[in-house]
Write a protein that holds these residues in place. Sequence first.
Motif, PDB file in Angstrom:
ATOM      1  N   ASN A 156     -43.897  27.011  19.495  1.00 14.36           N
ATOM      2  CA  ASN A 156     -44.827  25.995  18.982  1.00 14.36           C
ATOM      3  C   ASN A 156     -44.051  25.026  18.091  1.00 14.36           C
ATOM      4  O   ASN A 156     -43.870  25.269  16.901  1.00 14.36           O
ATOM      5  CB  ASN A 156     -45.965  26.656  18.204  1.00 14.36           C
ATOM      6  N   ALA A 196     -45.347  18.829  15.341  1.00 16.30           N
ATOM      7  CA  ALA A 196     -45.707  17.581  16.020  1.00 16.30           C
ATOM      8  C   ALA A 196     -44.597  16.539  15.919  1.00 16.30           C
ATOM      9  O   ALA A 196     -44.320  15.818  16.882  1.00 16.30           O
ATOM     10  CB  ALA A 196     -46.999  17.025  15.435  1.00 16.30           C
ATOM     11  N   GLN A 227     -41.910  17.364  18.354  1.00 12.62           N
ATOM     12  CA  GLN A 227     -42.388  17.103  19.708  1.00 12.62           C
ATOM     13  C   GLN A 227     -42.314  15.620  20.051  1.00 12.62           C
ATOM     14  O   GLN A 227     -41.874  15.232  21.133  1.00 12.62           O
ATOM     15  CB  GLN A 227     -43.824  17.609  19.859  1.00 12.62           C
ATOM     16  N   PRO A 275     -46.487  19.239  24.374  1.00 16.97           N
ATOM     17  CA  PRO A 275     -47.782  18.629  24.736  1.00 16.97           C
ATOM     18  C   PRO A 275     -48.207  17.544  23.754  1.00 16.97           C
ATOM     19  O   PRO A 275     -48.789  16.537  24.172  1.00 16.97           O
ATOM     20  CB  PRO A 275     -48.746  19.812  24.724  1.00 16.97           C
ATOM     21  N   ASP A 276     -47.937  17.729  22.451  1.00 16.76           N
ATOM     22  CA  ASP A 276     -48.282  16.689  21.478  1.00 16.76           C
ATOM     23  C   ASP A 276     -47.467  15.422  21.732  1.00 16.76           C
ATOM     24  O   ASP A 276     -47.996  14.307  21.676  1.00 16.76           O
ATOM     25  CB  ASP A 276     -48.029  17.188  20.046  1.00 16.76           C
ATOM     26  N   HIS A 290     -48.851  13.554  24.814  1.00 16.64           N
ATOM     27  CA  HIS A 290     -50.033  12.743  24.526  1.00 16.64           C
ATOM     28  C   HIS A 290     -49.670  11.508  23.707  1.00 16.64           C
ATOM     29  O   HIS A 290     -50.232  10.425  23.909  1.00 16.64           O
ATOM     30  CB  HIS A 290     -51.065  13.586  23.773  1.00 16.64           C
ATOM     31  N   LYS A 349     -51.619  24.307  27.531  1.00 22.90           N
ATOM     32  CA  LYS A 349     -51.026  23.764  26.313  1.00 22.90           C
ATOM     33  C   LYS A 349     -51.497  22.329  26.054  1.00 22.90           C
ATOM     34  O   LYS A 349     -51.742  21.933  24.923  1.00 22.90           O
ATOM     35  CB  LYS A 349     -49.500  23.807  26.400  1.00 22.90           C
ATOM     36  N   SER A 375     -53.764  20.459  22.590  1.00 20.54           N
ATOM     37  CA  SER A 375     -53.199  19.403  21.760  1.00 20.54           C
ATOM     38  C   SER A 375     -54.306  18.477  21.235  1.00 20.54           C
ATOM     39  O   SER A 375     -55.244  18.134  21.963  1.00 20.54           O
ATOM     40  CB  SER A 375     -52.183  18.581  22.551  1.00 20.54           C
TER      41      SER A 375
END
Length: 509
Positions: free
Chosen positions: A207, A210, A213, A273-274, A277, A499, A503
């Motif tokens: 994990n 953010a 990511q 995934p963050d 997006h 996942k 998000s």
Amino acid sequence: MGFPILSAICFMPILTALIVFFIPQHNLRALKTVPIVMMGLNLILSLYCFISYDVAAGGFQFIEKIAVVPDLGINYIMAVDGISMPLVLLTSMIIFAGTCISFDMDDRVKEFYIFLMILVTGVYGVFLTQNLLFFYIFFEFALVPMYPLIGIWGSKRKEYAAMKLVLYLLIGSVFVLIGIITMYLYAAQPEALGFYTLDMQALFDVNYPANIQIFVYGLMALGLGFLVKMFPFHTWSPLGYAAAPTAVSMLHAGVIVKLGGYGLIRLAVSCFPDGAHFWAPVIALLCMVNIVYGACIALVQHDLKLLVGYACVSHMGYILLGVATLNAMSLSGAVSQMVAHGLMTSCYFALIGYIYHQAGTRDLTRFQGLAKQMPKMAVAFSMVSLACLGLPGMFNFVAEFLIFMGSFTSEKVIFGFLSYRVLSIIAISGIVITATYCLRAVRRMFMGPRDPQWDHMKDIHGIYLVAPVVLLAGLLAFGIWPYHITDMVQSGVAPMLVKLSQSTMGGIF
């Protein structure tokens, strides 16, 4: 562990290169026949894996694992899932077709096939490995041989095209390497895994914060964007297509550029995934430029290879749209489009290469009435052109339909007013432009009165006919019976969707 079939598929080209190395230079027939036989065997192995893959079970199958440097998290891991399995089969189909269409090669044949086999090993490795170190090594293996293959055996500004292609792609690979190092270092932190590893499945479970990511996904999207021809990093590609020899153009358009899309889905979307997006609106806007700009430039091309090259830029935009939409239908469509586009473009380049070898020109305006002396070529070229414009019954239609439906049903909005529904309508308009240049090329080349200056040209025949038959058979088979491959892709995409659904990150706009 049973028979290591994935390693056999991956390293069969290296074995082929070794065999070719020991064949005397003057024995041209053996130098050309051995790669055809070996790559035909590889195609059979890939078909076996494809048919044997258990779609209901999903996940990674045919797993091979050998510890290399466990303390550093370096392990030799080979496996395929619903995303990589179709791409492995695609690679096998294209390299087999490429060795068949290259039977007329007569310049430094031994060296050509050695470099070609090294390149193919790199492509296989990227799709098969589950360790990031080996992923990057195979990635470089797939890029570096492009320089001699184009620079020595190419045509039309081949030195410039080879240099530009390799520099662009190596610059992109630097950004990918920075992203990989970041993933590796963070995984060892106590709040992550607490130990060093480069195993992709272990990193998938981390994990990441953010901010990491967003940073790493941006690096991956930038680096792989060079390879996937995302605007404005696409300029190396059409020149590379035009200059490359036929088999290299087929691999280049068919699978090498797909390494970018595969890397985006396998590494960036899966692990961040963050970040996916956050950066999705940027990719969505850039892919619109790809689709419309690429199609418009293809519309005014006279060189057949440049026409298909810019068409590839346009069609890669559809793959990027599927990646940017980030739902089940669009991601499945993106992977399916990689397969469909690979079969279609490699078939185009095989046919164009055959014509160029006989005519000595690729100028579209110089041809007319070729259907009179080349009826088989006219049928094959017409079929692949219909696939390019998305005719139902061809796999391109299935893939594009999934992407458009995924984007059209998305509720995402950019700038507060520009919806993905509008973007999908713009993308669909690209099909109209595609139909224009595809049908115009067919009409110009094969219709009309016979031109006596081309009476010497022979219709595609013998070993050369294998390439369009294999590639068009793939387009038709997957187009008429798409469920096995689409279900397989959906089984590979499913873990990512879990996942992505968790998000809460919004887009950059």
